[in-house]
Design a protein around this motif. Sequence first.
Motif, PDB file in Angstrom:
ATOM      1  N   UNK A 240      -3.154   6.776  -8.290  1.00  0.00           N
ATOM      2  CA  UNK A 240      -3.329   6.629  -9.736  1.00  0.00           C
ATOM      3  C   UNK A 240      -3.807   7.934 -10.357  1.00  0.00           C
ATOM      4  N   UNK A 241      -4.719   8.620  -9.677  1.00  0.00           N
ATOM      5  CA  UNK A 241      -5.206   9.903 -10.210  1.00  0.00           C
ATOM      6  C   UNK A 241      -4.089  10.939 -10.268  1.00  0.00           C
ATOM      7  N   UNK A 242      -3.232  10.965  -9.248  1.00  0.00           N
ATOM      8  CA  UNK A 242      -2.110  11.902  -9.281  1.00  0.00           C
ATOM      9  C   UNK A 242      -1.175  11.590 -10.443  1.00  0.00           C
ATOM     10  N   UNK A 243      -0.984  10.300 -10.699  1.00  0.00           N
ATOM     11  CA  UNK A 243      -0.162   9.912 -11.857  1.00  0.00           C
ATOM     12  C   UNK A 243      -0.840  10.305 -13.164  1.00  0.00           C
ATOM     13  N   UNK A 244      -2.126  10.052 -13.256  1.00  0.00           N
ATOM     14  CA  UNK A 244      -2.866  10.405 -14.475  1.00  0.00           C
ATOM     15  C   UNK A 244      -2.851  11.907 -14.719  1.00  0.00           C
ATOM     16  N   UNK A 245      -2.888  12.673 -13.622  1.00  0.00           N
ATOM     17  CA  UNK A 245      -2.871  14.138 -13.738  1.00  0.00           C
ATOM     18  C   UNK A 245      -1.466  14.683 -13.952  1.00  0.00           C
ATOM     19  N   UNK A 246      -0.485  13.791 -13.923  1.00  0.00           N
ATOM     20  CA  UNK A 246       0.923  14.145 -14.170  1.00  0.00           C
ATOM     21  C   UNK A 246       1.448  15.201 -13.191  1.00  0.00           C
ATOM     22  N   UNK A 396       3.311  -9.362   9.301  1.00  0.00           N
ATOM     23  CA  UNK A 396       4.131  -9.676   8.130  1.00  0.00           C
ATOM     24  C   UNK A 396       4.097 -11.181   7.867  1.00  0.00           C
ATOM     25  N   UNK A 397       4.057 -11.574   6.602  1.00  0.00           N
ATOM     26  CA  UNK A 397       4.031 -12.999   6.267  1.00  0.00           C
ATOM     27  C   UNK A 397       5.451 -13.558   6.195  1.00  0.00           C
ATOM     28  N   UNK A 398       5.594 -14.881   6.196  1.00  0.00           N
ATOM     29  CA  UNK A 398       6.937 -15.469   6.069  1.00  0.00           C
ATOM     30  C   UNK A 398       7.412 -15.528   4.623  1.00  0.00           C
ATOM     31  N   UNK A 399       6.887 -14.625   3.807  1.00  0.00           N
ATOM     32  CA  UNK A 399       7.296 -14.551   2.391  1.00  0.00           C
ATOM     33  C   UNK A 399       7.491 -13.088   2.003  1.00  0.00           C
ATOM     34  N   UNK A 400       8.081 -12.304   2.905  1.00  0.00           N
ATOM     35  CA  UNK A 400       8.202 -10.872   2.642  1.00  0.00           C
ATOM     36  C   UNK A 400       9.072 -10.565   1.438  1.00  0.00           C
ATOM     37  N   UNK A 401      10.100 -11.400   1.178  1.00  0.00           N
ATOM     38  CA  UNK A 401      10.940 -11.156   0.011  1.00  0.00           C
ATOM     39  C   UNK A 401      10.130 -11.298  -1.275  1.00  0.00           C
ATOM     40  N   UNK A 402       9.282 -12.324  -1.341  1.00  0.00           N
ATOM     41  CA  UNK A 402       8.426 -12.502  -2.516  1.00  0.00           C
ATOM     42  C   UNK A 402       7.392 -11.383  -2.611  1.00  0.00           C
ATOM     43  N   UNK A 403       6.875 -10.948  -1.463  1.00  0.00           N
ATOM     44  CA  UNK A 403       5.918  -9.849  -1.446  1.00  0.00           C
ATOM     45  C   UNK A 403       6.531  -8.596  -2.040  1.00  0.00           C
ATOM     46  N   UNK A 404       7.752  -8.263  -1.624  1.00  0.00           N
ATOM     47  CA  UNK A 404       8.424  -7.076  -2.124  1.00  0.00           C
ATOM     48  C   UNK A 404       8.667  -7.160  -3.628  1.00  0.00           C
ATOM     49  N   UNK A 405       9.196  -8.288  -4.064  1.00  0.00           N
ATOM     50  CA  UNK A 405       9.532  -8.426  -5.485  1.00  0.00           C
ATOM     51  C   UNK A 405       8.289  -8.349  -6.352  1.00  0.00           C
ATOM     52  N   UNK A 406       7.238  -9.028  -5.934  1.00  0.00           N
ATOM     53  CA  UNK A 406       6.005  -9.057  -6.725  1.00  0.00           C
ATOM     54  C   UNK A 406       5.348  -7.698  -6.779  1.00  0.00           C
ATOM     55  N   UNK A 407       5.232  -7.037  -5.633  1.00  0.00           N
ATOM     56  CA  UNK A 407       4.587  -5.731  -5.601  1.00  0.00           C
ATOM     57  C   UNK A 407       5.372  -4.710  -6.413  1.00  0.00           C
ATOM     58  N   UNK A 408       6.689  -4.749  -6.314  1.00  0.00           N
ATOM     59  CA  UNK A 408       7.517  -3.824  -7.097  1.00  0.00           C
ATOM     60  C   UNK A 408       7.291  -4.029  -8.588  1.00  0.00           C
ATOM     61  N   UNK A 409       7.314  -5.266  -9.045  1.00  0.00           N
ATOM     62  CA  UNK A 409       7.104  -5.549 -10.468  1.00  0.00           C
ATOM     63  C   UNK A 409       5.730  -5.063 -10.924  1.00  0.00           C
ATOM     64  N   UNK A 410       4.711  -5.326 -10.126  1.00  0.00           N
ATOM     65  CA  UNK A 410       3.358  -4.939 -10.513  1.00  0.00           C
ATOM     66  C   UNK A 410       3.165  -3.428 -10.499  1.00  0.00           C
ATOM     67  N   UNK A 411       3.771  -2.755  -9.511  1.00  0.00           N
ATOM     68  CA  UNK A 411       3.650  -1.294  -9.441  1.00  0.00           C
ATOM     69  C   UNK A 411       4.392  -0.629 -10.602  1.00  0.00           C
ATOM     70  N   UNK A 412       5.569  -1.127 -10.922  1.00  0.00           N
ATOM     71  CA  UNK A 412       6.313  -0.576 -12.057  1.00  0.00           C
ATOM     72  C   UNK A 412       5.528  -0.746 -13.351  1.00  0.00           C
ATOM     73  N   UNK A 413       4.889  -1.888 -13.524  1.00  0.00           N
ATOM     74  CA  UNK A 413       4.096  -2.129 -14.730  1.00  0.00           C
ATOM     75  C   UNK A 413       2.944  -1.124 -14.814  1.00  0.00           C
ATOM     76  N   UNK A 414       2.289  -0.853 -13.672  1.00  0.00           N
ATOM     77  CA  UNK A 414       1.183   0.098 -13.660  1.00  0.00           C
ATOM     78  C   UNK A 414       1.651   1.498 -14.032  1.00  0.00           C
ATOM     79  N   UNK A 415       2.792   1.903 -13.490  1.00  0.00           N
ATOM     80  CA  UNK A 415       3.337   3.230 -13.809  1.00  0.00           C
ATOM     81  C   UNK A 415       3.652   3.348 -15.296  1.00  0.00           C
ATOM     82  N   UNK A 416       4.025   2.230 -15.903  1.00  0.00           N
ATOM     83  CA  UNK A 416       4.326   2.221 -17.335  1.00  0.00           C
ATOM     84  C   UNK A 416       3.089   2.048 -18.203  1.00  0.00           C
ATOM     85  N   UNK A 417       1.909   2.072 -17.579  1.00  0.00           N
ATOM     86  CA  UNK A 417       0.669   2.021 -18.339  1.00  0.00           C
ATOM     87  C   UNK A 417       0.100   0.644 -18.561  1.00  0.00           C
TER      88      UNK A 417
END
Length: 447
Positions: A240-246, A396-417
């Motif tokens: 996050x700091x590297x992102x904040x520092x651009x 690994x959990x038996x819900x890796x597809x949901x893990x990937x989708x959820x984490x990707x959505x949340x990480x993208x949202x964070x990058x967008x502020x």
Amino acid sequence: MGSKISRAARAAAMAAAIGLAAACGGGGGQPAGAPASGDPAKPVTLTFWSWVPDIQKAVDQFNSSHPGVKVNLETITPGPDGGYAKMLAAVKAGNAPDVAQVGYDSLPSFLVNGALQDVTEYAQDDAAKFVGWQWQTGVFGGKVYAIPQASGPMGFYYRKDLFDKWGIAAPKTWDDFAAAAATIRKKDKDAYISTFAANQAPWLISLAQQAGQQWFSTEGDSWKVTIDNPDTRRMAAFWQKLLDDKVLKTEADLSNAWYKDLQTGGIVGWIGGSWGDAIIRGNAPKTSGKWAVAPIPQWPGAATFTSASWAGGSSSAILKGTKNPAAATEFAVWLNSDPQSVNTLLSAGYGWPSVKDTSKVTNLQKDDTVFPFYGGQNIWDVFKQSDAAVALDWRWPPVSDALYATLTDNAKAAVQGQGTLTDAFAKTQQAMVDQLKAKGLSVVTGG
């Protein structure tokens, strides 16, 4: 499948979580060099689904040396991009391939969905051929369901020519990485040390794995979810700091824009898996001789060198419904342990071999294609060290597809502020708790 799973499936899922993968004793495995099942005049026919480039060469080698079995390859899209859905649908319809490429991270999901064939009687004596942690990814409750193919141990690819020009050493620690990122921005306004790939949940997970504490385990009959833990929070705050520092780019990796930046020097580094060498070579051929690979940077206070594997790696899984489990297992073992086959797959960029004895894998010692691109460096020395330093307790959990989708959505949202990366992992923890509970599993949390 409904929201609940059977007691047997729940037990299988628990086995997946805690890795009940002790090597089985006793006989039943076919002796090394035994002829394939089937009559050369009327060979057994197997179907194999994979997305590894040039794997047809290895299939042809098997068919030439095993006249009793004929393997037909069908190339499919990578698993998370649709291949897994096709496999599961084929199992349900009763027309699945005999062998399929399935990531280590997705094997628990396949097991819970009843899509894997128990081949213990044919494979148990082959365990000694493979790296222990990789073999265990396909063993649940003491039963063998998949043969390990390759892992993706992490390293740091970087433009050595530019690092030398700017007076920057390959970063040994994450603090070094941050300092190098800032220096590069000062030296060249068009260059970045790396991109923050919010589109790549497996990449984000590998960073968390390398940071320390595991995300999934069990306590009694319950799953324990600890995504929001101190080690992951430390890792998230660092990026996050590297992102904040651009000082990072935020474009998606493995995208057209990212490939262009590799070619032009817009991006001069990548924390990536061992298979990434072929990605760089294939998409930035004019930069040959300018790259090098260093070990993944380390966190302060680490007692020993620690690494991780991008999404674990891939296996050759024997799918439920095969009419020829013995021949399917023999093919899977040969494909991933025969030196000729492993050499072929290594050059295709499939990852770090799962086979334990690599002395006959000549491309690891001398490769006239790979080594010159990296300035003559034997990059496999780096990935050998990395593979040996992958945490053995990661599950690994038996819900890796949901893990990937959820984490990707949340990480993208964070990058967008929209919140921070720390928030993204905390939200992902709650989502995984909900997902596991929806499957009828008992869940506890921690940090």
